[in-house]
Design a protein around this motif. Structure first.
Motif, PDB file in Angstrom:
ATOM      1  N   MET A 188     -12.508  11.185   5.373  1.00 23.64           N
ATOM      2  CA  MET A 188     -11.587  11.301   4.246  1.00 23.64           C
ATOM      3  C   MET A 188     -12.246  10.816   2.971  1.00 23.64           C
ATOM      4  O   MET A 188     -13.222  10.070   3.005  1.00 23.64           O
ATOM      5  CB  MET A 188     -10.276  10.541   4.505  1.00 23.64           C
ATOM      6  CG  MET A 188     -10.399   9.064   4.670  1.00 23.64           C
ATOM      7  SD  MET A 188      -8.830   8.291   5.145  1.00 23.64           S
ATOM      8  CE  MET A 188      -8.862   8.443   6.935  1.00 23.64           C
ATOM      9  N   ARG A 232      -1.155   8.653  -6.400  1.00 26.47           N
ATOM     10  CA  ARG A 232      -1.773   9.910  -6.864  1.00 26.47           C
ATOM     11  C   ARG A 232      -2.138   9.890  -8.339  1.00 26.47           C
ATOM     12  O   ARG A 232      -2.690  10.850  -8.854  1.00 26.47           O
ATOM     13  CB  ARG A 232      -0.827  11.092  -6.587  1.00 26.47           C
ATOM     14  CG  ARG A 232      -0.923  11.696  -5.202  1.00 26.47           C
ATOM     15  CD  ARG A 232      -0.306  10.824  -4.153  1.00 26.47           C
ATOM     16  NE  ARG A 232      -0.361  11.387  -2.815  1.00 26.47           N
ATOM     17  CZ  ARG A 232       0.662  11.346  -1.964  1.00 26.47           C
ATOM     18  NH1 ARG A 232       1.804  10.758  -2.314  1.00 26.47           N
ATOM     19  NH2 ARG A 232       0.525  11.845  -0.765  1.00 26.47           N
ATOM     20  N   MET A 267      -7.488  11.113   1.240  1.00 26.85           N
ATOM     21  CA  MET A 267      -7.369  12.576   1.066  1.00 26.85           C
ATOM     22  C   MET A 267      -8.198  13.305   2.106  1.00 26.85           C
ATOM     23  O   MET A 267      -9.407  13.100   2.187  1.00 26.85           O
ATOM     24  CB  MET A 267      -7.885  12.980  -0.326  1.00 26.85           C
ATOM     25  CG  MET A 267      -6.951  12.609  -1.457  1.00 26.85           C
ATOM     26  SD  MET A 267      -7.717  12.934  -3.060  1.00 26.85           S
ATOM     27  CE  MET A 267      -8.677  11.445  -3.299  1.00 26.85           C
ATOM     28  N   GLU A 268      -7.512  14.156   2.884  1.00 26.46           N
ATOM     29  CA  GLU A 268      -8.305  15.061   3.719  1.00 26.46           C
ATOM     30  C   GLU A 268      -8.324  16.432   3.058  1.00 26.46           C
ATOM     31  O   GLU A 268      -9.065  17.308   3.482  1.00 26.46           O
ATOM     32  CB  GLU A 268      -7.791  15.113   5.163  1.00 26.46           C
ATOM     33  CG  GLU A 268      -6.381  15.565   5.324  1.00 26.46           C
ATOM     34  CD  GLU A 268      -5.839  15.319   6.722  1.00 26.46           C
ATOM     35  OE1 GLU A 268      -6.605  14.893   7.604  1.00 26.46           O
ATOM     36  OE2 GLU A 268      -4.636  15.549   6.911  1.00 26.46           O
ATOM     37  N   GLY A 269      -7.495  16.579   2.030  1.00 28.59           N
ATOM     38  CA  GLY A 269      -7.477  17.837   1.289  1.00 28.59           C
ATOM     39  C   GLY A 269      -8.693  17.934   0.389  1.00 28.59           C
ATOM     40  O   GLY A 269      -8.655  17.546  -0.779  1.00 28.59           O
ATOM     41  N   ARG A 324       9.787   7.179   6.274  1.00 30.41           N
ATOM     42  CA  ARG A 324       9.313   7.169   7.658  1.00 30.41           C
ATOM     43  C   ARG A 324      10.484   7.596   8.543  1.00 30.41           C
ATOM     44  O   ARG A 324      11.636   7.274   8.235  1.00 30.41           O
ATOM     45  CB  ARG A 324       8.845   5.771   8.093  1.00 30.41           C
ATOM     46  CG  ARG A 324       7.557   5.286   7.420  1.00 30.41           C
ATOM     47  CD  ARG A 324       6.349   6.130   7.811  1.00 30.41           C
ATOM     48  NE  ARG A 324       5.096   5.607   7.295  1.00 30.41           N
ATOM     49  CZ  ARG A 324       4.554   5.936   6.124  1.00 30.41           C
ATOM     50  NH1 ARG A 324       5.181   6.786   5.316  1.00 30.41           N
ATOM     51  NH2 ARG A 324       3.415   5.421   5.752  1.00 30.41           N
ATOM     52  N   ARG A 349       0.822  -1.216   0.000  1.00 29.61           N
ATOM     53  CA  ARG A 349       0.000   0.000   0.000  1.00 29.61           C
ATOM     54  C   ARG A 349       0.851   1.259   0.000  1.00 29.61           C
ATOM     55  O   ARG A 349       1.735   1.439   0.802  1.00 29.61           O
ATOM     56  CB  ARG A 349      -0.921   0.044   1.237  1.00 29.61           C
ATOM     57  CG  ARG A 349      -1.927   1.194   1.182  1.00 29.61           C
ATOM     58  CD  ARG A 349      -2.274   1.728   2.551  1.00 29.61           C
ATOM     59  NE  ARG A 349      -1.100   2.243   3.245  1.00 29.61           N
ATOM     60  CZ  ARG A 349      -0.559   3.437   3.020  1.00 29.61           C
ATOM     61  NH1 ARG A 349      -1.069   4.273   2.131  1.00 29.61           N
ATOM     62  NH2 ARG A 349       0.533   3.835   3.672  1.00 29.61           N
ATOM     63  N   ARG A 350       0.617   2.089  -0.972  1.00 25.21           N
ATOM     64  CA  ARG A 350       1.205   3.418  -0.993  1.00 25.21           C
ATOM     65  C   ARG A 350       0.083   4.396  -1.322  1.00 25.21           C
ATOM     66  O   ARG A 350      -0.954   3.995  -1.860  1.00 25.21           O
ATOM     67  CB  ARG A 350       2.288   3.516  -2.099  1.00 25.21           C
ATOM     68  CG  ARG A 350       3.547   2.690  -1.864  1.00 25.21           C
ATOM     69  CD  ARG A 350       4.326   3.125  -0.648  1.00 25.21           C
ATOM     70  NE  ARG A 350       4.530   4.566  -0.527  1.00 25.21           N
ATOM     71  CZ  ARG A 350       5.526   5.238  -1.117  1.00 25.21           C
ATOM     72  NH1 ARG A 350       6.429   4.603  -1.837  1.00 25.21           N
ATOM     73  NH2 ARG A 350       5.635   6.559  -0.960  1.00 25.21           N
ATOM     74  N   SER A 351       0.296   5.651  -1.017  1.00 22.98           N
ATOM     75  CA  SER A 351      -0.677   6.652  -1.445  1.00 22.98           C
ATOM     76  C   SER A 351      -0.399   6.915  -2.917  1.00 22.98           C
ATOM     77  O   SER A 351       0.647   7.470  -3.267  1.00 22.98           O
ATOM     78  CB  SER A 351      -0.525   7.916  -0.606  1.00 22.98           C
ATOM     79  OG  SER A 351      -0.935   7.643   0.707  1.00 22.98           O
ATOM     80  N   ARG A 367       9.236   5.451  -0.112  1.00 21.01           N
ATOM     81  CA  ARG A 367       8.494   5.657   1.132  1.00 21.01           C
ATOM     82  C   ARG A 367       9.403   6.244   2.204  1.00 21.01           C
ATOM     83  O   ARG A 367      10.530   5.794   2.380  1.00 21.01           O
ATOM     84  CB  ARG A 367       7.935   4.316   1.594  1.00 21.01           C
ATOM     85  CG  ARG A 367       7.143   4.400   2.866  1.00 21.01           C
ATOM     86  CD  ARG A 367       6.520   3.073   3.183  1.00 21.01           C
ATOM     87  NE  ARG A 367       5.089   3.108   2.949  1.00 21.01           N
ATOM     88  CZ  ARG A 367       4.361   2.035   2.723  1.00 21.01           C
ATOM     89  NH1 ARG A 367       4.930   0.861   2.624  1.00 21.01           N
ATOM     90  NH2 ARG A 367       3.067   2.146   2.560  1.00 21.01           N
ATOM     91  N   GLN A 372      -7.050  17.430  -6.961  1.00 15.37           N
ATOM     92  CA  GLN A 372      -5.898  16.554  -6.731  1.00 15.37           C
ATOM     93  C   GLN A 372      -5.916  15.415  -7.763  1.00 15.37           C
ATOM     94  O   GLN A 372      -6.971  14.849  -8.052  1.00 15.37           O
ATOM     95  CB  GLN A 372      -5.973  15.933  -5.346  1.00 15.37           C
ATOM     96  CG  GLN A 372      -5.827  16.926  -4.216  1.00 15.37           C
ATOM     97  CD  GLN A 372      -5.518  16.202  -2.911  1.00 15.37           C
ATOM     98  OE1 GLN A 372      -4.562  15.458  -2.810  1.00 15.37           O
ATOM     99  NE2 GLN A 372      -6.329  16.425  -1.914  1.00 15.37           N
TER     100      GLN A 372
END
Ligand SMILES: Cc1cc2nc3c(=O)[nH]c(=O)nc-3n(C[C@H](O)[C@H](O)[C@H](O)COP(=O)(O)O)c2cc1C
Length: 242
Positions: free
Chosen positions: A214, A16, A192-194, A232, A12-14, A230, A68
């Protein structure tokens, strides 16, 4: 074959940017069923999952998500809602469930005691915690609990804002269940919270008391949609053995 939990978490990655290939709505729905199995405060399940597959609505929501890419290129969107106002309905559902589960004439005393305790929880404590009047009642409870807390351990999160956090916490756990389930079957997501939450609510015809936890873009990754390796902070900075 589905990935193992660790493999899915690593995968899992965000993302876009998604490729043009459609994803299977039924599989996404199954991942949302997994979302609904997430732990939830007092088992109140103060959440809703709005699964958007209509291209026109996705377009409108993408604008509300501040254009986005993760929304613009998404094949489908999931909007996770926290709805604190559902507490009465959900309490009743829990009470009905308990009455059904414990509806036995020869219920063992241990189970009778448990039933009584659970029922008191949903009939007395939950209404006490969730009842609100313009934030005033919550503040009043907060002060009372701070005073009691001088003498013994008490639950302190009783203000209106605290209860909103409680609802969002559980909804976010469900969102994570969803994203890991999607990763397990090779589908990608981006939380996304944007977003302009007022516009998101208008587009989905959501009532005033619904809050957007979200919006999640869904699709299959375009490798260019992973914006970098990634990152961290070192684990030692966040891990404290006590
Ligand atoms: C609550 C929440 C809100 C986020 N909002 C956005 C967002 O609006 N747009 C975006 O591109 N990524 C958003 N992200 C994704 C984070 O930027 C991303 O998780 C973080 O950079 C770590 O990358 P990874 O998810 O690929 O591991 C959000 C993540 C979370 C948990």
């Amino acid at each position: 074959m589905e990935k193992t939990v660790t493999d899915a978490i690593n995968y899992r990655r965000s993302v876009r940017k998604y490729i043009d290939t459609p994803i299977d709505g039924d599989k996404v729905k199954q991942c949302l069923k997994n979302a609904s199995l997430a732990p939830t405060s007092s088992n109140l399940q103060l959440w809703e999952f709005h699964h958007v597959t209509d291209k026109e609505i996705i377009k409108k929501l993408a604008v509300a998500c501040l254009n986005q890419n993760a929304a613009k290129t998404a094949q489908q969107l999931v909007v996770v809602i926290a709805k604190k106002g559902l507490w009465k309905e959900r309490s009743k559902a829990n009470i009905d469930f308990l009455n059904k589960v414990y509806d036995k004439p020869d219920l063992a005393p241990r189970l009778q005691k448990r039933k009584k305790m659970f029922l008191a929880y949903y009939q007395k404590l939950i209404p006490f915690l969730y009842s609100e009047f313009l934030g005033i009642l919550g503040l009043f409870k907060f002060i009372i609990f701070q005073i009691i807390g001088l003498f013994k351990p008490v639950y302190r999160q009783t203000r209106l804002s605290d209860m909103r956090i409680v609802a969002h916490k559980s909804a976010a756990l469900a969102a994570q269940n969803f994203m890991i389930s999607m990763a397990a079957i090779g589908y990608d997501t981006c939380p996304m919270e944007g977003s302009d939450t007022l516009r998101v609510k208008k587009i989905l015809n959501l009532p005033r008391n619904a809050e957007i936890t979200m919006v999640i873009g869904c699709g299959i990754r375009d490798e260019a949609g992973i914006y970098g390796p990634r990152f961290r902070v070192p684990f030692e900075k966040v891990y404290f053995k006590v």
